[in-house]
Design a protein around this motif. Structure first.
Motif, PDB file in Angstrom:
ATOM      1  N   VAL A   4      -2.786  -5.051  -0.688  1.00 32.57           N
ATOM      2  CA  VAL A   4      -4.260  -5.056  -0.494  1.00 32.57           C
ATOM      3  C   VAL A   4      -4.769  -3.636   0.208  1.00 32.57           C
ATOM      4  CG1 VAL A   4      -6.758  -6.165   0.246  1.00 32.57           C
ATOM      5  CG2 VAL A   4      -4.586  -7.381  -0.630  1.00 32.57           C
ATOM      6  N   PHE A   5      -5.821  -2.843  -0.475  1.00 33.76           N
ATOM      7  CA  PHE A   5      -6.381  -1.595   0.256  1.00 33.76           C
ATOM      8  C   PHE A   5      -7.959  -2.100   0.439  1.00 33.76           C
ATOM      9  CE2 PHE A   5      -8.069   2.430   0.336  1.00 33.76           C
ATOM     10  CZ  PHE A   5      -7.226   3.090   1.393  1.00 33.76           C
ATOM     11  N   LEU A   6      -8.609  -1.374   1.690  1.00 29.68           N
ATOM     12  CA  LEU A   6     -10.041  -1.631   1.905  1.00 29.68           C
ATOM     13  C   LEU A   6     -10.590  -0.448   1.922  1.00 29.68           C
ATOM     14  CD1 LEU A   6     -12.214  -3.539   2.976  1.00 29.68           C
ATOM     15  CD2 LEU A   6     -11.343  -3.255   5.217  1.00 29.68           C
ATOM     16  N   ILE A   7     -11.849  -0.330   1.225  1.00 31.34           N
ATOM     17  CA  ILE A   7     -12.539   1.036   1.099  1.00 31.34           C
ATOM     18  C   ILE A   7     -14.128   0.334   1.765  1.00 31.34           C
ATOM     19  CG2 ILE A   7     -13.603   2.692  -0.102  1.00 31.34           C
ATOM     20  CD1 ILE A   7     -11.426   1.973  -2.333  1.00 31.34           C
ATOM     21  N   GLU A   8     -14.292   0.837   3.173  1.00 30.08           N
ATOM     22  CA  GLU A   8     -15.190   0.088   4.044  1.00 30.08           C
ATOM     23  C   GLU A   8     -15.463   1.281   4.983  1.00 30.08           C
ATOM     24  OE1 GLU A   8     -18.176  -1.288   5.773  1.00 30.08           O
ATOM     25  OE2 GLU A   8     -17.434  -2.804   4.448  1.00 30.08           O
ATOM     26  N   ASP A   9     -16.773   1.618   5.289  1.00 27.25           N
ATOM     27  CA  ASP A   9     -17.151   2.657   6.216  1.00 27.25           C
ATOM     28  C   ASP A   9     -17.514   2.189   7.740  1.00 27.25           C
ATOM     29  OD1 ASP A   9     -19.407   1.592   5.159  1.00 27.25           O
ATOM     30  OD2 ASP A   9     -20.757   3.615   5.270  1.00 27.25           O
ATOM     31  N   ASP A  25      -0.636 -15.337   4.321  1.00 26.82           N
ATOM     32  CA  ASP A  25       0.608 -15.429   3.671  1.00 26.82           C
ATOM     33  C   ASP A  25       0.565 -14.665   2.437  1.00 26.82           C
ATOM     34  OD1 ASP A  25       3.220 -16.411   3.824  1.00 26.82           O
ATOM     35  OD2 ASP A  25       2.683 -18.037   2.783  1.00 26.82           O
ATOM     36  N   GLY A  26       1.714 -13.635   2.126  1.00 23.91           N
ATOM     37  CA  GLY A  26       2.012 -13.252   1.062  1.00 23.91           C
ATOM     38  C   GLY A  26       1.015 -11.970   0.745  1.00 23.91           C
ATOM     39  N   VAL A  27       0.164 -11.474   1.860  1.00 30.33           N
ATOM     40  CA  VAL A  27      -0.653 -10.376   1.697  1.00 30.33           C
ATOM     41  C   VAL A  27      -0.006  -9.216   2.585  1.00 30.33           C
ATOM     42  CG1 VAL A  27      -2.804  -9.471   2.138  1.00 30.33           C
ATOM     43  CG2 VAL A  27      -2.604 -11.598   1.118  1.00 30.33           C
ATOM     44  N   GLU A  28       0.068  -7.937   1.918  1.00 37.91           N
ATOM     45  CA  GLU A  28       0.376  -6.760   2.751  1.00 37.91           C
ATOM     46  C   GLU A  28      -0.835  -6.001   2.806  1.00 37.91           C
ATOM     47  OE1 GLU A  28       2.982  -2.402   2.478  1.00 37.91           O
ATOM     48  OE2 GLU A  28       3.599  -4.489   1.214  1.00 37.91           O
ATOM     49  N   PHE A  29      -1.523  -5.757   4.113  1.00 37.79           N
ATOM     50  CA  PHE A  29      -2.632  -4.907   4.205  1.00 37.79           C
ATOM     51  C   PHE A  29      -2.226  -3.543   4.150  1.00 37.79           C
ATOM     52  CE2 PHE A  29      -5.986  -2.993   6.901  1.00 37.79           C
ATOM     53  CZ  PHE A  29      -6.798  -3.028   5.945  1.00 37.79           C
ATOM     54  N   CYS A  30      -2.563  -2.653   3.359  1.00 37.10           N
ATOM     55  CA  CYS A  30      -2.137  -1.432   3.037  1.00 37.10           C
ATOM     56  C   CYS A  30      -3.214  -0.145   3.806  1.00 37.10           C
ATOM     57  CB  CYS A  30      -1.963  -1.037   1.659  1.00 37.10           C
ATOM     58  SG  CYS A  30      -0.623  -2.171   1.091  1.00 37.10           S
ATOM     59  N   GLY A  31      -4.021  -0.630   4.396  1.00 37.76           N
ATOM     60  CA  GLY A  31      -5.041   0.219   5.208  1.00 37.76           C
ATOM     61  C   GLY A  31      -6.255   0.246   4.592  1.00 37.76           C
ATOM     62  N   HIS A  32      -7.122   1.496   5.068  1.00 35.91           N
ATOM     63  CA  HIS A  32      -8.428   1.681   4.564  1.00 35.91           C
ATOM     64  C   HIS A  32      -8.841   2.967   4.463  1.00 35.91           C
ATOM     65  CE1 HIS A  32      -8.711   1.791   9.018  1.00 35.91           C
ATOM     66  NE2 HIS A  32      -9.756   2.593   8.702  1.00 35.91           N
ATOM     67  N   ALA A  33      -9.995   3.068   3.936  1.00 37.63           N
ATOM     68  CA  ALA A  33     -10.492   4.432   3.765  1.00 37.63           C
ATOM     69  C   ALA A  33     -12.070   4.096   4.247  1.00 37.63           C
ATOM     70  CB  ALA A  33     -10.132   5.249   2.467  1.00 37.63           C
ATOM     71  N   GLU A  34     -12.735   5.179   4.259  1.00 32.63           N
ATOM     72  CA  GLU A  34     -14.136   5.324   4.595  1.00 32.63           C
ATOM     73  C   GLU A  34     -15.358   5.918   3.491  1.00 32.63           C
ATOM     74  OE1 GLU A  34     -14.709   7.157   8.420  1.00 32.63           O
ATOM     75  OE2 GLU A  34     -13.995   5.253   9.582  1.00 32.63           O
ATOM     76  N   GLY A  35     -14.377   6.689   2.765  1.00 32.88           N
ATOM     77  CA  GLY A  35     -15.219   7.313   1.658  1.00 32.88           C
ATOM     78  C   GLY A  35     -14.272   7.394   0.516  1.00 32.88           C
ATOM     79  N   GLU A  36     -15.040   7.854  -0.580  1.00 34.30           N
ATOM     80  CA  GLU A  36     -14.596   7.847  -1.987  1.00 34.30           C
ATOM     81  C   GLU A  36     -13.474   8.684  -2.229  1.00 34.30           C
ATOM     82  OE1 GLU A  36     -16.385   9.138  -6.458  1.00 34.30           O
ATOM     83  OE2 GLU A  36     -17.581   8.302  -4.795  1.00 34.30           O
ATOM     84  N   THR A  37     -13.453  10.125  -1.641  1.00 31.90           N
ATOM     85  CA  THR A  37     -12.510  11.051  -1.823  1.00 31.90           C
ATOM     86  C   THR A  37     -11.172  10.540  -1.374  1.00 31.90           C
ATOM     87  OG1 THR A  37     -14.066  12.590  -2.230  1.00 31.90           O
ATOM     88  CG2 THR A  37     -11.839  13.304  -1.707  1.00 31.90           C
ATOM     89  N   GLU A  38     -11.188  10.061  -0.068  1.00 34.99           N
ATOM     90  CA  GLU A  38     -10.097   9.637   0.712  1.00 34.99           C
ATOM     91  C   GLU A  38      -9.339   8.603   0.052  1.00 34.99           C
ATOM     92  OE1 GLU A  38      -9.044   7.607   5.055  1.00 34.99           O
ATOM     93  OE2 GLU A  38     -10.997   8.163   4.473  1.00 34.99           O
ATOM     94  N   ALA A  39     -10.445   7.532  -0.196  1.00 38.81           N
ATOM     95  CA  ALA A  39      -9.885   6.262  -1.009  1.00 38.81           C
ATOM     96  C   ALA A  39      -8.985   6.600  -2.177  1.00 38.81           C
ATOM     97  CB  ALA A  39     -11.176   5.498  -1.333  1.00 38.81           C
ATOM     98  N   LEU A  40      -9.556   7.563  -3.168  1.00 39.45           N
ATOM     99  CA  LEU A  40      -8.810   7.538  -4.255  1.00 39.45           C
ATOM    100  C   LEU A  40      -7.677   8.619  -4.274  1.00 39.45           C
ATOM    101  CD1 LEU A  40     -11.997   8.479  -6.527  1.00 39.45           C
ATOM    102  CD2 LEU A  40     -10.549   6.395  -6.622  1.00 39.45           C
ATOM    103  N   ARG A  41      -7.528   9.352  -3.232  1.00 39.62           N
ATOM    104  CA  ARG A  41      -6.380  10.114  -2.850  1.00 39.62           C
ATOM    105  C   ARG A  41      -5.230   8.998  -2.235  1.00 39.62           C
ATOM    106  NH1 ARG A  41      -4.329  11.272   1.673  1.00 39.62           N
ATOM    107  NH2 ARG A  41      -6.360  10.913   2.987  1.00 39.62           N
ATOM    108  N   ARG A  42      -5.840   8.239  -1.463  1.00 40.67           N
ATOM    109  CA  ARG A  42      -4.781   7.215  -0.796  1.00 40.67           C
ATOM    110  C   ARG A  42      -4.085   6.012  -2.027  1.00 40.67           C
ATOM    111  NH1 ARG A  42      -6.008   5.534   4.566  1.00 40.67           N
ATOM    112  NH2 ARG A  42      -4.063   4.301   4.435  1.00 40.67           N
ATOM    113  N   LEU A  43      -5.153   5.798  -2.785  1.00 39.34           N
ATOM    114  CA  LEU A  43      -4.839   4.877  -3.830  1.00 39.34           C
ATOM    115  C   LEU A  43      -3.886   5.594  -4.960  1.00 39.34           C
ATOM    116  CD1 LEU A  43      -8.038   3.003  -4.548  1.00 39.34           C
ATOM    117  CD2 LEU A  43      -5.987   2.049  -3.566  1.00 39.34           C
TER     118      LEU A  43
END
Length: 129
Positions: A4-9, A25-43
């Motif tokens: 799971v990835f979070l996009i939230e400012d 249980d069964g969830v791996e939190f893969c981090g977050h991004a604050e903006g569209e460009t950063e989120a799409l790069r990370r994804l």
């Protein structure tokens, strides 16, 4: 594990949701991004199973993220797209639907329902493995 990835400012919500998701249980939190460009790069670098997307971001918008995930699925895989917003009115829900959103939650009243949704997705992933 459901990735799971979070996009939230909001730093407060980043921490709150990050902690909640990490404890599931069964969830791996893969981090977050604050903006569209950063989120799409990370994804693009690290595809995930589920993306939680706020509409209002520090840069760009959640609609831009939804559009990119729908248009360039070869680049991002096919994560579930979950919108979490303060703009939970019918017009915004319809707009998000047009971009292939899988679920829609109101930030102010439906955090528990969001967590239930993620739990159910993790359970489905476990049972299909």
């Amino acid at each position: 594990m459901l990735k799971v990835f979070l996009i939230e400012d909001s730093p407060l919500l980043q921490e709150l949701l990050g902690d909640m998701l990490s404890e599931l249980d069964g969830v791996e939190f893969c981090g977050h991004a604050e903006g569209e460009t950063e989120a799409l790069r990370r994804l693009a670098d690290t595809p995930v199973d589920l993306v939680i997307i706020d509409i209002e971001l520090k840069q760009g918008s959640g609609i831009g993220v939804l559009d990119a995930l729908q248009t360039d699925s070869g680049l991002y895989g096919a994560p579930r797209k979950v919108v979490l917003t303060n703009y939970a009115h019918a017009t915004m829900r319809q707009r998000c639907d047009r971009f292939g959103m899988d679920a829609f939650f109101d930030k102010s009243m439906q955090i528990n329902q969001l967590i239930d949704y993620v739990n159910e997705a993790a359970a489905r992933k476990r049972s299909s493995s």
